[in-house]
Design a protein around this motif. Structure first.
Motif, PDB file in Angstrom:
ATOM      1  N   UNK A 106     -50.841  20.440 -46.992  1.00  0.00           N
ATOM      2  CA  UNK A 106     -49.531  20.111 -47.532  1.00  0.00           C
ATOM      3  C   UNK A 106     -49.117  18.706 -47.135  1.00  0.00           C
ATOM      4  N   UNK A 107     -48.350  18.073 -48.012  1.00  0.00           N
ATOM      5  CA  UNK A 107     -47.811  16.751 -47.713  1.00  0.00           C
ATOM      6  C   UNK A 107     -46.400  16.904 -47.154  1.00  0.00           C
ATOM      7  N   UNK A 108     -45.885  15.847 -46.561  1.00  0.00           N
ATOM      8  CA  UNK A 108     -44.528  15.899 -46.017  1.00  0.00           C
ATOM      9  C   UNK A 108     -43.515  16.136 -47.135  1.00  0.00           C
ATOM     10  N   UNK A 109     -43.804  15.601 -48.302  1.00  0.00           N
ATOM     11  CA  UNK A 109     -42.909  15.796 -49.446  1.00  0.00           C
ATOM     12  C   UNK A 109     -42.829  17.275 -49.815  1.00  0.00           C
ATOM     13  N   UNK A 131     -39.961  22.540 -49.520  1.00  0.00           N
ATOM     14  CA  UNK A 131     -39.910  23.954 -49.137  1.00  0.00           C
ATOM     15  C   UNK A 131     -38.703  24.246 -48.262  1.00  0.00           C
ATOM     16  N   UNK A 132     -38.415  23.345 -47.341  1.00  0.00           N
ATOM     17  CA  UNK A 132     -37.324  23.560 -46.392  1.00  0.00           C
ATOM     18  C   UNK A 132     -35.960  23.285 -47.001  1.00  0.00           C
ATOM     19  N   UNK A 133     -35.877  22.341 -47.919  1.00  0.00           N
ATOM     20  CA  UNK A 133     -34.614  21.974 -48.549  1.00  0.00           C
ATOM     21  C   UNK A 133     -34.866  21.729 -50.028  1.00  0.00           C
ATOM     22  N   UNK A 134     -34.913  22.809 -50.837  1.00  0.00           N
ATOM     23  CA  UNK A 134     -35.281  22.665 -52.244  1.00  0.00           C
ATOM     24  C   UNK A 134     -34.331  21.743 -53.006  1.00  0.00           C
ATOM     25  N   UNK A 135     -34.897  20.907 -53.846  1.00  0.00           N
ATOM     26  CA  UNK A 135     -34.065  20.005 -54.660  1.00  0.00           C
ATOM     27  C   UNK A 135     -33.471  20.772 -55.838  1.00  0.00           C
ATOM     28  N   UNK A 136     -32.270  21.331 -55.665  1.00  0.00           N
ATOM     29  CA  UNK A 136     -31.666  22.182 -56.691  1.00  0.00           C
ATOM     30  C   UNK A 136     -31.466  21.470 -58.011  1.00  0.00           C
TER      31      UNK A 136
END
Length: 127
Positions: free
Chosen positions: A50-53, A58-63
């Motif tokens: 996985x990449x940092x992006x 995953x941790x803060x989904x771009x709604x």
């Protein structure tokens, strides 16, 4: 020449000050914990490919990128979005969803049945 020499002396003093600050940071236990966390996180990301992006997503989904626009809370210009109103015409059974008052069908209904009557047909209102 004097200005070049004074500039050089100032830069040496600044370099010395920055080196002292760097040494103090290197002895900071909080920094050591952060560095260890970062290294372990990078190893985990590498292990799972996985990449940092991806991890951030995953941790803060771009709604704002989701297919459902109902999760959107503001317009592109920063204004709060109007609530979605669902109207059901009791005469025809037709349903209309709108965020504004300029919907063509709603305007036709208001012209035929009156504003108060059409407003009473709201069956659902959500943000």
């Amino acid at each position: 020449m004097a200005s070049v020499l004074s500039d050089h002396i100032k830069k040496e003093q600044l370099l010395k000050q920055l080196q002292e600050e760097l040494k103090a940071l290197e002895n900071n236990s909080e920094l050591k914990k952060d560095i260890e966390f970062k290294e372990r996180l990078k190893a985990l990301m590498s292990e799972y490919g996985n990449s940092s992006k991806n991890v951030c997503a995953m941790l803060d989904p771009p709604y704002r990128n989701t297919a459902s626009k109902s999760t959107k809370t503001s317009n592109s210009d920063g204004r709060k979005q109007r609530p979605l109103k669902v109207y059901k015409n009791p005469h025809s059974g037709e349903m209309v969803e709108t965020r504004g008052g300029n919907h063509k069908v709603i305007q036709e209904w208001k012209a035929g049945y009156g504003n108060e009557e059409v407003v009473s047909w709201i069956v659902e209102e959500r943000a």
